[in-house]
Scaffold this motif. Structure first.
Motif: not given
Ligand SMILES: O=C(O)CCC(=O)C(=O)O
Ligand SMILES: [Fe+2]
Length: 204
Positions: A127-142
């Motif tokens: 999965i290729a995720s491209l971000s544009l605009g305001a910076a946002r937090r992206f969280l990953l958890r097991r």
């Protein structure tokens, strides 16, 4: 909070500034103006609610997709996204027949914990995720150990690639925030198999 490299079984690459700022600016503008935005209805704790963001599902005609309990027939590819898909396929050594675009109008929009593990996706999807605009937090958890949590700051033009067993062992989320911030558009390129209509006959 851990560094992403400390997440066992995850296969994640963060490429900051993968798109040049001018290119990212132009794409943000074009998508904002031309995409047929919709509010997808999603199932939350057994109820149908409006998702807290605007969305659009785009793809090849056979790329049907079930997402959060709803069925999506793809919109056709806008010309602005075809060269980008090609570049991402090269960069990720993977094929993509669809893209889910989400538009987070401000910090009140977000996305709750989930894995991109719908049956239409491959078992070990890229999965290729491209971000544009305001910076946002992206969280990953097991999934089986929430102490194993990591955070990325996804900024304008950043590419995040999730592959391997990431979806199997991890969930991700884009938390809402009370901080005032601008709009963000995120594109997740995926490969969706065309098996869906056979497994769910018409009329269901
Ligand atoms: O907006 C993001 O960065 C995440 C989007 C996401 O997880 C998804 O579309 O499945
Ligand atoms: Fe996701």
């Amino acid at each position: 909070m851990l560094f992403p490299r400390e997440l066992p079984d995850a296969d994640i690459r963060h490429l900051p500034g993968w798109l040049q700022p001018a290119e990212a600016d132009a794409l943000l503008h074009t998508l904002g103006e031309t995409v047929p935005w919709d509010v997808h209805r999603i199932r939350m704790f057994g109820r149908w609610v409006d998702s807290p963001r605007l969305s659009c599902w785009i793809g090849d005609p056979q790329a049907h997709y079930r997402y959060s309990g709803a069925d999506f027939v793809p919109q056709p590819w806008p010309p602005s996204l075809l060269p980008l898909r090609e570049r991402l396929q090269q960069a990720c050594a993977a094929r993509f027949n669809s893209v889910l675009i989400n538009r987070y109008r401000d910090g009140r929009d977000g996305m709750g914990w989930h894995s991109d593990d719908e049956p239409e996706l491959a078992e070990r999807p890229v999965i290729a995720s491209l971000s544009l605009g305001a910076a946002r937090r992206f969280l990953l958890r097991r999934r089986d150990d929430h102490a194993l949590t990591a955070e990325f700051l996804l900024a304008h033009g950043d590419l995040l690639v999730m592959a391997g067993d990431t979806q199997r062992f991890y969930q991700h989320a884009l938390p809402k925030t009370a901080r005032p911030l601008g709009e963000r558009i995120n594109l997740t390129f995926r490969w969706v198999s065309g098996r869906w209509p056979e497994r769910h006959p018409a009329g269901r």
